[in-house]
Enzyme design. Structure first.
Site, short mmCIF file in Angstrom:
data_model
loop_
_atom_site.label_atom_id
_atom_site.label_comp_id
_atom_site.label_asym_id
_atom_site.label_seq_id
_atom_site.Cartn_x
_atom_site.Cartn_y
_atom_site.Cartn_z
CB SER A 158 22.84 112.89 90.28
OG SER A 158 21.74 112.27 89.66
CG ASP A 256 17.02 111.03 95.72
OD1 ASP A 256 16.61 110.41 94.72
OD2 ASP A 256 18.11 111.63 95.74
CG HIS A 286 17.80 113.22 92.55
ND1 HIS A 286 18.71 112.28 92.98
CD2 HIS A 286 18.24 113.66 91.35
CE1 HIS A 286 19.66 112.15 92.06
NE2 HIS A 286 19.40 112.96 91.07
#
Length: 312
Positions: A158, A256, A286
């Site tokens: 991320s 995501d 995600h």
């Protein structure tokens, strides 16, 4: 692009539905978290409600520039993995996933150096990237003496994936360093902070990340800026010249909001001349690797295989 794990789709989507239902029962957070909430969120595991497990294998150390890193060294070292944790540049810590990093160290025979970079909103851009750049330069200079190898790898999840790309670009552009890091492993990163179409279109679905949570993260990380300013290549690496970067493996899920970020970055990375493998996980939201899913175990195995074999 390789679409993976379609055989697990029913399990993955069922977990997403369960996660969304649980999230809907909690009040939505609006605006900047206050100090007490920030402290609680930072103490607990990303995506969970309990503090992470700290293992004795991890050694906390302050390196040049006052940056703190957490180091895991297995009995056999055949490379060094510079790791940047996720958490929207505002949460997470180098000791937030000791179990995963220690398993990676042992099974891939890598010393793992995870960076405790400064967090927003107290330390907005460029503080976090500055710390990551400092750690990378330290590793380039000292890896051979510290760990007995100059085979360096970099990556993260991320926000950590974003920081990994930013760090490679800074090494190249500010210090003329290319080739020191032989591979990049990038899990579901945000590479366009002005928001790609998938980010804008995702909406308010209460998965780990959605359009609103991403927008708030960008506001915390780059306060006082608008979308146009966030297209600066130093902020959004999707707009940078990607020449001279190492082979990369990018991973993202079909559920995501950052799907386009990995699709677009993979295309530009490959066009710039470096090999790229793009894995798209069917149904994954995600941050899916935080959760006990079949796709998580498979993905962590693929990560170990990539990091143990690439750049030799």
């Amino acid at each position: 692009m390789t679409l993976t794990d379609e055989d697990c789709l029913a399990e993955t989507l069922a977990f997403n539905k369960q996660f969304e239902a649980a999230a809907a029962s909690r009040p939505a957070r609006e605006g900047t978290p206050d100090a007490a909430l920030l402290a609680t969120l930072r103490r607990n595991r990303l995506g969970g409600d309990t503090p992470p497990v700290r293992l004795p294998h991890g050694q906390d150390r302050v390196i040049a520039g006052g940056v703190t890193v957490r180091i895991f060294v297995p009995d056999h070292v055949e490379g060094v993995y510079l790791h940047f944790h996720g958490g929207g540049w505002a949460f997470g810590a180098a000791d937030g996933q000791d179990e995963r990093l220690w398993r990676l160290a042992e099974q891939a025979r890598l010393a793992v150096v995870s960076v405790d970079y400064r967090l927003a909103p107290e330390h907005p851009f460029p503080a976090g990237p500055d710390d990551c750049e400092t750690a990378a330069r330290w590793l380039v200079r000292h890896a051979a003496a510290e760990f007995g190898t100059q085979r360096l790898l970099v990556g993260g999840e991320s926000a950590g994936a974003h920081l990994a790309v930013v760090t490679l670009l800074r090494l190249r552009d500010r210090h003329g360093i290319t080739g020191a890091f032989r591979a990049a492993h990038l899990l579901f990163g945000p590479y366009d902070l002005s928001m790609t179409p998938s980010q804008r279109a995702f909406g308010s679905k209460r998965l780990l990340s959605n359009t609103d949570t991403l927008r708030r993260s960008y506001e915390l990380f780059t306060p006082g800026t608008g979308p146009e300013q966030r297209r600066d290549p130093e902020v959004s690496p999707l707009f940078a010249d990607l020449g001279g970067l190492p082979p990369a493996r990018l991973v993202v899920g079909t559920e995501d909001p950052l799907l386009d970020d990995s699709l677009f970055l993979a295309g530009r990375w490959q066009a710039a001349g470096a090999p790229v493998h793009l894995g798209v996980v069917a149904g994954a939201m995600h941050g899916f690797t935080l959760f006990p899913l079949t796709i998580t175990e498979r993905e962590l195995r693929r990560e170990r295989e990539f990091l143990s074999t690439t750049g030799r």
